[in-house]
Design an enzyme around this catalytic site. Structure first.
Site, mmCIF file in Angstrom:
data_model
loop_
_atom_site.group_PDB
_atom_site.id
_atom_site.type_symbol
_atom_site.label_atom_id
_atom_site.label_comp_id
_atom_site.label_asym_id
_atom_site.label_seq_id
_atom_site.Cartn_x
_atom_site.Cartn_y
_atom_site.Cartn_z
ATOM 1 N N GLU A 170 -7.630 13.422 18.005
ATOM 2 C CA GLU A 170 -6.522 14.203 18.545
ATOM 3 C C GLU A 170 -5.778 13.327 19.547
ATOM 4 O OE1 GLU A 170 -7.508 18.047 20.179
ATOM 5 O OE2 GLU A 170 -5.874 17.941 21.649
ATOM 6 N N GLU A 202 1.708 17.421 27.191
ATOM 7 C CA GLU A 202 0.841 18.551 27.502
ATOM 8 C C GLU A 202 0.816 18.787 29.005
ATOM 9 O OE1 GLU A 202 -3.470 20.326 26.101
ATOM 10 O OE2 GLU A 202 -3.308 18.169 26.435
#
Length: 408
Positions: free
Chosen positions: A226, A231
């Site tokens: 990932e 974010e």
């Protein structure tokens, strides 16, 4: 617009540079005041905060809203020549960056490989290349992910120039419900090493209780990796870029040649509560209100078998080939990346395979809820706030110009 003549300045750590040009400058937001052939940069180092400078892009480059001579990189707020200096975190050190071994370290300049445009997600057909995720949120968020039909009928999505993805801002939701309706989409195409991904945004979701992300992940998570490109949670002001992997992947902070700050080095998803190996951006224009008030920007990730690197550019400073054109070639003119994750002996490139691209916007849950403190504290307080305060989420939307994928 007030005009100022900006002269020269000296960088930290003894690295000398000059801004040898006459530049018109004024308050941020006065973009129209730049003349023909000039671009706008949001700030001029730390000398004159909140000043926008007009510059000639053939002579200067704008990195993280800081104006530097062309070919220079940025370390914190200091411009430097990569041939004479290198950046460790936000500390500028004398001497060019060195590579200790090809299997465990990466340099500040990127691969130099030419990448050709493969996929474009843009305009009225933007959503054609994505699948809408409608299962329960894996991060335990207070969210109901809806289908494409529901999102369209509810006004949560609109494809165009730009494309908009938002949450519901009209209704209240009980804490016993699934949560506030929102959208999570996954690209139908998966990608491997030898890929550059670019996302051009005007606005990203922001606010108490929010947890937006633009990221990639592979099948059989976390064993095929990932990569979190954008974010953050709640009212964070700095973007956080993170890898999550299967066992046996660790970053060596001294080998990360980047502008950002290494927060953690263990990438294994089942250590430290899935903290991952994370780098925090150095500039508040990287996330939330700082990013949005600056008019957005372009995030770029280059993924090779030797590293994963992430940059952020202003719209006026994005390298050639992204906004238009069919090829891009990473070079020193891109500057030092915001985050650098070397792949090699301490973290094999085999940890990352067949990764899809995801946009999502969730609320509360395992990260945003655990650190929520806007109205009470903790996940229960977060759910109560998110469920009962629809007007608080008018800024919780993505405004997307494009997502482009280039392949070597």
């Amino acid at each position: 617009m007030t005009t100022r003549i900006l002269g020269s300045a000296a960088a930290a750590a003894g690295a000398a540079f000059t801004v040898a040009a006459v530049l018109a400058a004024g308050p941020r937001g006065a973009l129209a005041a730049c003349g023909s052939g000039l671009s706008a940069c949001g700030a001029l180092l730390s000398i004159v905060p909140d000043i926008q400078a007009c510059y000639n892009p053939s002579t200067y480059t704008c990195i993280d809203s800081v104006l530097c001579p062309a070919g220079d990189s940025l370390c914190g707020t200091a411009c430097y020549s990569p041939s004479s200096y290198h950046c460790s975190g936000t500390t500028l050190l004398s001497g060019a960056a060195t590579t200790t071994s090809s299997s465990s370290s990466s340099s500040s300049s990127s691969s130099g490989t030419t990448y050709t445009l493969k996929d474009t997600y843009q305009g009225s057909t933007f959503f054609n290349g994505w699948t809408f995720f409608t299962d329960a949120d894996p991060t335990s968020g207070f969210v109901q992910y809806v289908s494409k039909a529901t999102a369209s009928a509810s006004g949560l999505i609109s494809a165009g120039s730009p494309t908009i993805i938002r949450t519901d801002t009209s209704n209240k939701y009980s804490t016993s419900s699934s949560g506030r309706p929102s959208v999570r989409i996954t690209s139908n195409n998966a990608y491997n090493a030898g890929t550059v991904v670019a996302v051009s945004l005007n606005h990203m979701p922001y606010g108490c209780g929010t947890w937006p992300a633009f990221w990639m992940f592979g099948p059989d998570w976390p064993n095929n990796g990932e990569v979190d490109i954008i974010e953050g949670v709640n009212t964070n002001t700095l973007n956080q870029m993170t890898l999550h992997t299967g066992t046996g992947c660790t970053m060596v902070a001294s080998q990360q040649v980047q502008v950002g700050t290494t927060l953690s080095t263990d990438c294994y998803a089942y250590d430290n509560g899935n903290e991952g190996c994370s780098v925090q951006a150095a500039n508040t224009a990287s996330y939330g209100t700082g990013f949005n008030s600056a008019g957005g920007g372009v995030f770029v990730m280059e993924w090779t078998t030797s590293s994963i690197k992430i940059w952020r550019f202003t719209h006026s400073g994005v390298p050639a080939g992204f906004d238009s054109g069919s090829t891009v070639t990473p070079s020193s003119s891109w500057g030092t990346p915001a985050a650098d994750f070397p792949l090699g002996s301490s973290c094999s490139a085999s940890h990352f395979n067949d990764m899809n691209i995801i946009f999502d916007l969730t609320f509360c849950g395992s990260w945003a809820g655990s650190v929520f403190s806007c109205s009470g504290s903790g996940n229960d307080a977060c759910k109560s706030y998110v469920g009962s305060t629809p007007s608080a989420f008018t800024e919780a939307y993505w405004s997307i110009n494009y997502v482009k994928v280039f392949k070597s």
